[in-house]
Enzyme design. Structure first.
Site, PDB file in Angstrom:
ATOM      1  CG  ASN A  51      -3.642   7.806  -3.739  1.00 43.70           C
ATOM      2  OD1 ASN A  51      -2.968   7.703  -4.750  1.00 43.70           O
ATOM      3  ND2 ASN A  51      -3.228   7.388  -2.554  1.00 43.70           N
ATOM      4  CG  HIS A 137      -0.848  -2.643  -2.224  1.00 49.37           C
ATOM      5  ND1 HIS A 137      -1.243  -2.857  -0.928  1.00 49.37           N
ATOM      6  CD2 HIS A 137      -0.466  -1.335  -2.286  1.00 49.37           C
ATOM      7  CE1 HIS A 137      -1.118  -1.735  -0.234  1.00 49.37           C
ATOM      8  NE2 HIS A 137      -0.661  -0.801  -1.035  1.00 49.37           N
ATOM      9  CD  GLU A 179      -1.896  -3.324  -7.312  1.00 48.79           C
ATOM     10  OE1 GLU A 179      -1.911  -2.210  -7.861  1.00 48.79           O
ATOM     11  OE2 GLU A 179      -1.013  -3.674  -6.512  1.00 48.79           O
ATOM     12  CB  SER A 183      -0.840   1.229  -6.731  1.00 47.23           C
ATOM     13  OG  SER A 183       0.210   0.370  -6.348  1.00 47.23           O
ATOM     14  CG  ASP A 208      -6.311  -4.051  -4.851  1.00 45.82           C
ATOM     15  OD1 ASP A 208      -6.923  -2.983  -5.016  1.00 45.82           O
ATOM     16  OD2 ASP A 208      -5.427  -4.212  -3.983  1.00 45.82           O
ATOM     17  CG  HIS A 211      -4.526   3.163  -7.313  1.00 44.78           C
ATOM     18  ND1 HIS A 211      -4.275   4.413  -6.784  1.00 44.78           N
ATOM     19  CD2 HIS A 211      -3.874   2.279  -6.528  1.00 44.78           C
ATOM     20  CE1 HIS A 211      -3.480   4.278  -5.739  1.00 44.78           C
ATOM     21  NE2 HIS A 211      -3.216   2.999  -5.557  1.00 44.78           N
ATOM     22  CE  LYS A 240      -4.764   3.912  -2.083  1.00 45.34           C
ATOM     23  NZ  LYS A 240      -4.341   2.520  -2.229  1.00 45.34           N
TER      24      LYS A 240
HETATM   25  C1  LIG Z   1      -3.731   1.668  -1.214  1.00 46.56           C
HETATM   26  C2  LIG Z   1      -3.882   0.269  -1.677  1.00 46.56           C
HETATM   27  C3  LIG Z   1      -4.378  -0.724  -0.819  1.00 46.56           C
HETATM   28  C4  LIG Z   1      -4.615  -0.466   0.640  1.00 46.56           C
HETATM   29  O1  LIG Z   1      -5.747   0.306   0.852  1.00 46.56           O
HETATM   30  P1  LIG Z   1      -5.832   1.173   2.211  1.00 46.56           P
HETATM   31  O2  LIG Z   1      -7.272   1.469   2.338  1.00 46.56           O
HETATM   32  O3  LIG Z   1      -4.998   2.371   1.979  1.00 46.56           O
HETATM   33  O4  LIG Z   1      -5.314   0.313   3.307  1.00 46.56           O
HETATM   34  C5  LIG Z   1      -4.580  -1.988  -1.333  1.00 46.56           C
HETATM   35  N1  LIG Z   1      -4.291  -2.276  -2.618  1.00 46.56           N
HETATM   36  C6  LIG Z   1      -3.776  -1.356  -3.460  1.00 46.56           C
HETATM   37  C7  LIG Z   1      -3.469  -1.728  -4.869  1.00 46.56           C
HETATM   38  C8  LIG Z   1      -3.548  -0.056  -3.013  1.00 46.56           C
HETATM   39  O5  LIG Z   1      -3.026   0.853  -3.840  1.00 46.56           O
END
Ligand SMILES: *Cc1c(COP(=O)(O)O)cnc(C)c1O
Length: 393
Positions: A51, A137, A179, A183, A208, A211, A240
Site C-alpha cells: 500500500n 471495509h 469507500e 480496497s 473512507d 486507498h 498506506k
Molecule cells: C486499511 C483500511 C482501513 C484501516 O486503516 P488502518 O489504519 O490500517 O487501521 C480502513 N478502511 C479501509 C478502506 C482500508 O483499506
C-alpha cells in the site's frame, strides 16, 4: 491453563476446519525496508502487494524527520490525548490536514480501524439509519455493529438502492458511508451522485479515502477533492500511501469536537507517539508538493502501462487503478496461485474470504510509483505463466 482451553473448547478442530476450507491464515515474515523489492521469509521478490503507493515509507526525508523527532519527543506519548498525550506534533498534523482537505478541523486517530469505529458510533445510535456499500471495509462494518444503528447494506455502487433506503425511512439521522477507492477491487464510488442524493434527502455523507489519500487530487487529498466534493466526513489512513501509521478524520469543527467527547476508540487509547505525527506531517508535506505530484504521475504512468498488459490477458477486465484484482475464485486456489507467483519472484497477495465474498478469491496486484518498466514487464510475465497458463511452481 492454555492446554485446558484447547482441550475443552477444541480450538484445534476449529483451526483444522480453517485449513480444510483453505481459509487458514499465517503471517509471512518480512525483513528489510519497504520498497519495490520485498524480503519475505526466504524469498526475494518484486513487491506488487504494497500500500506504499508513493514510496513514502522509505523516503529519506520522512525517515530523517521520524528519527530526529524521537530524540526530541521520546519514544511514546505515554497517555491518551485527553489526559497528557496531546503533544504539539499531533496538533500541527491536524492543522495541516484541515487546510489540505479544506475542512474546518481534523483529528488524528491511532489507526483507520479506530477512526471508522469512532466516526460511526459517535454520530449514530439505535434511532438512526446507516446506509453502507456491501463491499465496505471491515472497520466500517464493525463501526455499524457497535453503533446499534439500523444498517441498510446496498449492492456495490447501486445508487437506486441508496435512494430507496433514503426515501423509505424516517430515522433521527441518516448516513451514507462508502469507500472512495475500494480496497479489494480498485473501483471508484460514484461520489458526485452520492453527494447529490445525500444533500437531497438530508443525509450525512461519510467517505473512507484509505486507498485514495495521496494518490488522487492535485495535492493528493483524495478522490473527493479530485471530484470537487467535500463530504460531511472524510477519513483516510496515514499508514498506506502516507507511509507511516495512524489515520485522520476531517470535517466540521462541531463534528471533531463531538468525536473528542464521544469516540471511545479515540478517548480510551494511548495517543500515537509524537514522532509518528512528525513523520506523517513530513510525508504529507511532500505528498502535497511538486515532488508528490511527480510521484503521482509516475504511479499513473505505471497504471497505464500495466493496464495495457493486464487487459490484454483478461480482455473482460478494465484495469485503471493502482489496485487491481486478478480473479481466481476458490480460496485454496487463490493461495496456490499466490505461492506460485512468489516462487517466480513476484509477491502478489492472495485475498479470500472473509476479506472478500466466498468464491471471489483474487490476487490483489498493487502498483507503486517506484516500480520500473522492467518490474511491470516481469510481473506481467509471471501473472501470465501462473494465472493464464496455470503454472504451479
Ligand atoms: C486499511 C483500511 C482501513 C484501516 O486503516 P488502518 O489504519 O490500517 O487501521 C480502513 N478502511 C479501509 C478502506 C482500508 O483499506
Amino acid at each position: 491453563m492454555i492446554k485446558e482451553l484447547s482441550k475443552n473448547w477444541d480450538l484445534s478442530a476449529e483451526i483444522r476446519e480453517l485449513h480444510d476450507r483453505g481459509l487458514y491464515r499465517s503471517m509471512p515474515l518480512v525483513s528489510g525496508a519497504p520498497g519495490r523489492i520485498i524480503y519475505l521469509e526466504d524469498h526475494i521478490a518484486l513487491n506488487f502487494s504494497s500500500n506504499n503507493y508513493l514510496g513514502m515509507a522509505g523516503h529519506p526525508k520522512v525517515l530523517e524527520a521520524f528519527s530526529n523527532a524521537v530524540w526530541t519527543h521520546g519514544a511514546g506519548s505515554t497517555a491518551s490525548r485527553l489526559i497528557a498525550g496531546n503533544c504539539a506534533s499531533h496538533r500541527e498534523l491536524e492543522e495541516f490536514i484541515a487546510v489540505w482537505k479544506g475542512t474546518e478541523a481534523a483529528l488524528v486517530f491511532g489507526s483507520g480501524y479506530q477512526a471508522n469505529i469512532g466516526i460511526i458510533t459517535s454520530l449514530t445510535n439505535a434511532n438512526d439509519l446507516v446506509i453502507s456499500d456491501e463491499l465496505n471495509h471491515a472497520s466500517i462494518i464493525d463501526g455499524c455493529r457497535l453503533s446499534r444503528a439500523n444498517i441498510s447494506v446496498y449492492p456495490h455502487l447501486d445508487l437506486d438502492a441508496v435512494e430507496d433506503a433514503l426515501k423509505n425511512s424516517a430515522p433521527r439521522r441518516k448516513m451514507v458511508i462508502t469507500e472512495s477507492v475500494f480496497s479489494m477491487d480498485g473501483d471508484h464510488a460514484p461520489l458526485t451522485e452520492l453527494s447529490d442524493l445525500c444533500r437531497h434527502y438530508g443525509a450525512a455523507m461519510v467517505v473512507d479515502e484509505a486507498h485514495a489519500t495521496g494518490v488522487y487530487g492535485l495535492k493528493g487529498e483524495g478522490l473527493c477533492a479530485e471530484r470537487g466534493i467535500i463530504p460531511d466526513v472524510q477519513m483516510g489512513t496515514l499508514g498506506k500511501a502516507v507511509g507511516v501509521s495512524g489515520a485522520y478524520v476531517a470535517g466540521s469543527r462541531s463534528f471533531i469536537e463531538l468525536l473528542v467527547n464521544r469516540a471511545r476508540s479515540f478517548i480510551f487509547t494511548t495517543a500515537p507517539p509524537p514522532a509518528v505525527s512528525v513523520a506523517a506531517l513530513r510525508a504529507l508535506e511532500i505528498i502535497a508538493s511538486e515532488e508528490g505530484a511527480k510521484r503521482r504521475l509516475r504511479l499513473q504512468m505505471n497504471v497505464e502501462i500495466m493496464g495495457g498488459m493486464i487487459n490484454e490477458m483478461f480482455p473482460q477486465r478494465n484495469f485503471a487503478c493502482h489496485i487491481n484484482p486478478i480473479p481466481i475464485g476458490r480460496s485454496d486456489l487463490t493461495m496456490i496461485a499466490s505461492k506460485a507467483c512468489l516462487k517466480q519472484g513476484l509477491f502478489v497477495q492472495g485475498i479470500r474470504f472473509p476479506s472478500v465474498k466466498e468464491g471471489a478469491g483474487r490476487l490483489r496486484l498493487t502498483l507503486m510509483s517506484d516500480h520500473t518498466l522492467d518490474d511491470l514487464k516481469n510481473a506481467s510475465q509471471v501473472i501470465k505463466s501462473v494465472v493464464v497458463h496455470g503454472a504451479r511452481g
